[in-house]
Design an enzyme around this catalytic site. Structure first.
Site, PDB file in Angstrom:
ATOM      1  N   GLU A 181     -33.774 -81.270 -20.381  1.00 26.10           N
ATOM      2  CA  GLU A 181     -32.492 -81.134 -19.646  1.00 26.10           C
ATOM      3  C   GLU A 181     -31.897 -79.758 -19.974  1.00 26.10           C
ATOM      4  O   GLU A 181     -30.736 -79.637 -20.376  1.00 26.10           O
ATOM      5  CB  GLU A 181     -31.534 -82.246 -20.077  1.00 26.10           C
ATOM      6  CG  GLU A 181     -32.164 -83.632 -19.986  1.00 26.10           C
ATOM      7  CD  GLU A 181     -31.264 -84.784 -20.398  1.00 26.10           C
ATOM      8  OE1 GLU A 181     -31.153 -85.745 -19.619  1.00 26.10           O
ATOM      9  OE2 GLU A 181     -30.682 -84.744 -21.493  1.00 26.10           O
TER      10      GLU A 181
ATOM     11  N   CYS B 265     -24.354 -91.206 -19.282  1.00 25.09           N
ATOM     12  CA  CYS B 265     -23.387 -90.220 -19.789  1.00 25.09           C
ATOM     13  C   CYS B 265     -22.467 -89.682 -18.694  1.00 25.09           C
ATOM     14  O   CYS B 265     -21.281 -89.440 -18.934  1.00 25.09           O
ATOM     15  CB  CYS B 265     -24.123 -89.066 -20.466  1.00 25.09           C
ATOM     16  SG  CYS B 265     -25.417 -88.341 -19.460  1.00 25.09           S
TER      17      CYS B 265
HETATM   18  O1  FUB Z   1     -27.554 -87.203 -25.302  1.00 23.65           O
HETATM   19  C1  FUB Z   1     -26.320 -87.642 -24.800  1.00 23.65           C
HETATM   20  C2  FUB Z   1     -26.215 -87.287 -23.348  1.00 23.65           C
HETATM   21  O2  FUB Z   1     -27.230 -87.949 -22.623  1.00 23.65           O
HETATM   22  C3  FUB Z   1     -26.436 -85.830 -23.041  1.00 23.65           C
HETATM   23  O3  FUB Z   1     -25.296 -85.054 -23.106  1.00 23.65           O
HETATM   24  C4  FUB Z   1     -27.001 -85.890 -21.681  1.00 23.65           C
HETATM   25  O4  FUB Z   1     -27.632 -84.715 -21.310  1.00 23.65           O
HETATM   26  C5  FUB Z   1     -27.904 -87.064 -21.749  1.00 23.65           C
HETATM   27  O5  FUB Z   1     -29.114 -86.716 -22.320  1.00 23.65           O
HETATM   28 ZN    ZN Z   2     -24.519 -86.680 -18.149  1.00 17.54          ZN
END
Ligand code: FUB
Ligand code: ZN
Length: 651
Positions: A319, A415
């Site tokens: 990501e 999230c």
């Molecule tokens: O790891 C916590 C949250 O979940 C991150 O900020 C997002 O990118 C997702 O991976």
């Molecule tokens: Zn998110």
């Protein structure tokens, strides 16, 4: 500063959040909503049967039995919901919401360990590994979201219950972390507590919170082997922890000290949460070196690694950011949370310098990727915000399983949905900033309130036709002040502007994208007219996928083509030099929007192509076509189809 937003465009969102998102998310967190939860990408390890987030807290509190379910950071979904609910309560007090919040707070209080610790995964399934797998544990990330919820709840209701829970957790953290002998000398793999501690400082004025935040920022990357060593220590101590992964330090921005990081690398949300905290800590601790580090990271993002929609993160792998000018439109990540983090970063940079290059990006993220993250019904969400979609590819290309053609109801990793809710309900905090004798207007929306300056208060009211057209009127009333300055952002999309103060056109002084006016009368009315027309943006020549293409923007909104209006094979369309006209439509399936229309060209797929994949080059046959563009944030609200932001341009 106390500001109330009473803007038509944004009030629709506040109502949606209040009436749909908050109750819906409450049900999802309680596993009471009959929905299909999507995996955010094809990966059999993603827990997507249910949320279980409330149940995890009940189990940790001893009120239910069972195992933890979900991601290690499932608790943060509840904290973000609570923050959104608190913000929403501040906008629109409501007894039912108050009691829903109280119920969750009681559960959190009950789940908290004697020593202040809370993280339901470790409490339920793995107490021996508390704080011992920081590369992935998210314990401090969840603490950060708990703290942010506490601050929002305190501001909205005056209740200190969650502040007490937070303070106890912070004490637990102080007992375990630091550079003293016997303590853990490192930071969480996912930055978040750093920015939250500053918010807690802002309400409690406890300076040790700033120091703790600065400590977590500065310890990161001091020992790039920190996470690896923690895992090795667990083995030495006979703690069973499953397979030991290879740690990618760039992913956690722990490859070098943060002050030396000049490029945006690794996981995009982590990077911008970290940078937002750095900007805030630098501001409160007067740390010029840290602010300089922020500026380098900011510059790298906005000049080389950000999409025109304010999206960041060019790859699903981690990501993450990749490299300069690598901005693929159809495989990108552009996570909603990452653009929310960019808003935090911009807001905190504005505390140092009133520079429109920060507020322009704040606006770009907000009006495009952030609100694209939620469907107009408030119950479907994008995690990933593509700039080009072909639904068949989402289904059949394993490399695009993270790209969804329509917004799912929820995700295994949830999230983004509550992050959108908490951010939009705190918009009042993004409109203005101030210093001893000046008010700076960064965003334009109807609002009113009071801002305290050194010598007194200014009552301010904005009435505007934004985001549909560029008229803004400010009413200022000074109380106990003889003079002040108003700085008004001149948006990068406004090719021209006009300022009228008490009926007379004035020039003002332009500095770093803000027009400054001296105000010395008790009551002043200022009219601003920004020219708002469709602009065609080009990309830097090194952005390979955008070569020969343009993207349309009008006001704060980036536009896109959708199959629903333009037929299939959007990639065959070109914008020509024909005029782009504006067509306001009210109450459409996409709400009140301004469409952009132009006569373009579409390449014909001639019969010579039947049964052939290649043939000798010949001039292409084209036909005239009407192209209809919609604001990017409204895409995928009608049908599943192709979508494209960058469109071929023919001179
Ligand atoms: O790891 C916590 C949250 O979940 C991150 O900020 C997002 O990118 C997702 O991976
Ligand atoms: Zn998110």
């Amino acid at each position: 500063m106390s500001i109330k937003v009473n803007d038509k465009f944004w009030e629709r969102y506040f109502k949606l959040i209040r009436d749909e998102m908050i109750p819906y998310q409450w049900n999802v967190l309680h596993d009471q909503e009959n929905i299909t939860i999507d995996k955010e990408r094809d990966d059999e390890n993603i827990p997507s049967e249910k949320s279980h987030a409330i149940q995890n807290l009940k189990i940790a509190a001893g009120l239910a039995e069972g195992d933890h379910y979900g991601w290690l950071f499932q608790d943060s979904d509840v904290y973000k919901w609570l923050e959104a609910a608190s913000n929403s309560y501040a906008i629109h007090p409501d007894e039912k919401l108050l009691s829903m919040m109280d119920e969750v707070i009681s559960l959190i209080e009950a789940a908290q360990d004697e020593d202040g610790y809370i993280s339901t995964y470790y409490q339920i399934n793995n107490p021996k590994l508390k704080f011992r797998r920081l590369f992935e544990s998210h314990e401090l990330y969840c603490a950060g979201h708990l703290i942010e919820a506490a601050v929002a709840h305190y501001k909205a209701t005056g209740s200190e219950r969650l502040i007490t829970v937070s303070n106890q957790f912070v004490q637990c953290i102080k007992n375990h972390f630091g550079d003293e002998e016997g303590k853990i000398n490192g930071a969480d793999g996912h930055q978040e507590i750093e920015l939250a501690l500053v918010k807690l400082y802002e309400v409690t004025k406890d300076e040790s919170l700033l120091e703790l935040s600065a400590y977590f920022l500065e310890v990161r990357g001091q020992d790039p082997d920190f996470y690896k060593k923690q895992l090795e220590e667990n083995i030495e101590n006979g703690l069973s922890q499953g397979p030991v992964p290879t740690i990618n330090n760039e992913y956690h921005q722990s490859h070098k000290p943060v002050m030396e990081q000049e490029e945006a690398v690794g996981h995009a949300v982590r990077l911008v949460y970290m940078a937002a905290a750095m900007a805030d800590v630098a501001y409160y601790l007067n740390n010029e070196k840290m602010y300089e580090a922020c500026k380098k990271i900011w510059k790298n993002i906005v000049t080389k690694r950000m999409y025109i929609t304010g999206g960041i993160g060019s790859t699903v792998h981690g990501e993450a950011f990749t490299y300069d000018y690598d901005l693929p439109n159809d495989t990108m990540y552009c996570e909603t949370c990452a653009s929310i983090g960019m808003m935090f970063f911009a807001k905190n940079m504005l505390k140092h310098e009133t520079d429109a290059s920060y507020s322009d990006i704040l606006e770009r993220c907000l009006y495009n990727t952030v609100i694209s993250g939620v469907a107009l019904d408030g119950k479907h969400f994008f995690y990933v915000n593509p700039l080009e979609v072909q639904p068949e590819a989402c289904q059949k290309d394993p490399g695009k399983s993270h790209v969804k053609a329509t917004r799912p109801s929820w995700f295994g990793c949830a999230c983004c949905p509550p992050n959108i809710a908490r951010t939009l309900t705190s918009l009042d905090q993004y409109i203005y900033s101030s210093n001893e004798d000046s008010v700076f207007a960064h965003l334009f929306m109807d609002n009113e309130g009071e801002i305290n300056l050194d010598k007194g208060t200014v009552a301010i009211r904005q009435e505007t036709t934004m985001p549909y057209s560029g008229n803004v009127r400010f009413y200022l009333e000074l109380d106990n002040i003889n003079k002040m300055r108003l700085g008004i952002r001149i948006p990068s999309w406004a090719e021209d502007f006009q300022i009228i103060k008490d009926g007379k056109e004035v020039e003002g002084k332009l500095d770093r994208g803000y027009l400054y006016l001296e105000i010395s009368k008790r009551q002043t009315v200022i009219d601003v007219h920004f020219e708002m027309k469709a602009i065609q943006w080009a990309s830097h020549p090194l952005v390979r996928g955008n070569q020969g293409k343009v993207a349309l923007q009008r006001g704060p909104f980036v536009y896109c083509l959708e199959e629903e209006d333009n037929g299939e094979n959007l990639h065959l369309n070109s914008i020509t030099n024909q005029q782009v006209t504006e067509k306001p439509v009210e109450d459409s399936a996409l709400g009140d929007i301004v469409l952009l229309e132009t006569i373009g060209q579409k390449e014909k797929i001639t019969k010579e192509w039947n049964e052939r994949l290649y043939q000798k080059y010949a001039t292409k046959e084209v036909e005239q076509t009407q192209l209809t563009f919609i604001p990017y944030y409204t895409w995928a609200n009608r049908s599943s189809g192709q979508m494209q932001v960058w469109v071929n341009k023919k001179e």
